[in-house]
Design an enzyme around this catalytic site. Sequence first.
Site, short mmCIF file in Angstrom:
data_model
loop_
_atom_site.label_atom_id
_atom_site.label_comp_id
_atom_site.label_asym_id
_atom_site.label_seq_id
_atom_site.Cartn_x
_atom_site.Cartn_y
_atom_site.Cartn_z
N GLU A 21 53.51 13.15 15.10
CA GLU A 21 53.52 13.34 13.71
C GLU A 21 52.23 13.04 12.51
OE1 GLU A 21 58.54 14.38 13.92
OE2 GLU A 21 57.68 12.95 12.69
N HIS A 42 51.33 11.19 40.99
CA HIS A 42 50.99 11.92 41.89
C HIS A 42 51.63 13.36 41.55
CE1 HIS A 42 51.77 8.90 45.31
NE2 HIS A 42 51.66 8.21 43.70
N LYS A 72 62.57 24.68 11.58
CA LYS A 72 64.21 24.61 11.32
C LYS A 72 64.49 25.80 10.13
CE LYS A 72 63.88 19.79 10.72
NZ LYS A 72 63.74 18.49 10.51
#
Length: 434
Positions: free
Chosen positions: A285, A306, A420
């Site tokens: 951010e 893995h 948003k």
Amino acid sequence: MIKVDISNVWGEIALPDLLAIEREVSDAHIMLQEGTGAGSEFRDWLKLPVREPTKEISRILKAAETIRRDSEVCVVVGIGGSYLGPRAAIELLQGPNRNIGRGKGDPQIFFAGNSLSTRHWNELVRLLEGKDFSVIVISKSGTTTEPAIAFRGLRWMLERRYGTDEANKRIYAVTDPCKGALHQMASGEGWETFVIPAGVGGRFSVLTAVGLLPMAVAGIDILQVLNGAADAKEMYDLRSFENPVWQYAAVRNVLLRSGKAIELFESFEPGFKMFGGWWQQLFGESEGKKGKGLFPVSVEFTADLHSLGQMIQQGQRNLFETVVRFDPPEKQYTIGGDWKNLDGLNYLEGRTLDFVDEMACQGTIAAHVDGGVPVILMDCGVLDDRKVGELFFFLQLSCGVSAYVLGVNPFNQPGVEAYKRNMFTLLGKQGYEN
Ligand code: PA5
């Protein structure tokens, strides 16, 4: 002091590259300390490390004691910077399975409001059935959708279980000192309230009540955490390349300029996973703007060797690694002999598990460096409460310096609003019709 070992990056960059960026790092450090850079009004996290308890910290300790005494479970509601820090510290110091076997006196800690998943919510409701619980609700703006929905549900559960008066005593709010919906609700209902100072952004707030209250409820010594951060504040103020903050900020920027666009942040400790999540938000951010920034990825070894090992070894050569290491714990596990030796492990008889882990780490670094992936090593020494405080502050400082070298404002996050706005339009929220 945290040691940054850059001996495994020399195949990719040369000393003159590093010396060429020294001035930029020095300027960035001065900008951060003197408040002359973008977003400077959000640097109050630099003032958070203290050696002695302030009034606010004494109140945090008292509230944590009450929660520990009267609750089997403490639910911490928050998302992003209002959630990752405390979870990171608790899981690193106490392990991802710390809740098992805990109850009143040393409550279980569940995190809520960090998703919109109904399954996650249903599970929480099941886990709270018949349990005495308290809620810490954390939101600086007080309007973030995920925690707001979870908190509404939890508040109703508390009221049904205990009645309004007792429910109000079991709610602890951490929010802005003077504005926002949560601040207003808390003042109206009389909840015990702690402050996220206006000059401290979410992802830099772990050393406020955001991180300290849940940590104290978990039984972590928050004064040690703060002292570790205070140590860091003094130690990493050094204005030279001796400073590990400079080394980390410089090398990651030089690597970015040489085409390494992805940083894998790794540890060989499963308990470090959430800390990696906190780091991911801090750097992601802070740096990901104006088309710039390293893409931060948190990775857990050996498990992810893995799954991602192949990609790291032979995929696109656009990444580098930062490996975080701690001293081994005192209690060791020694591998025993087995007369049948069907698993072929007798060659390790008498070796400790930690020795095998160390060889895995060394082998991995050598393989990746051979494969064209530079590796920065971050040696943190002993893992304890104090070290966690040091590490939080060290990484926040590194992030501020690194972002200024990159040429972005580390303290805003304009891009987070885009999803948003769309969501609110789709949900029909007033004021978001278009
Ligand atoms: O770092 C940030 O600013 C964000 O991650 C916020 O912490 C997150 O969006 C939660 O915001 P709030 O504390 O306002 O609920």
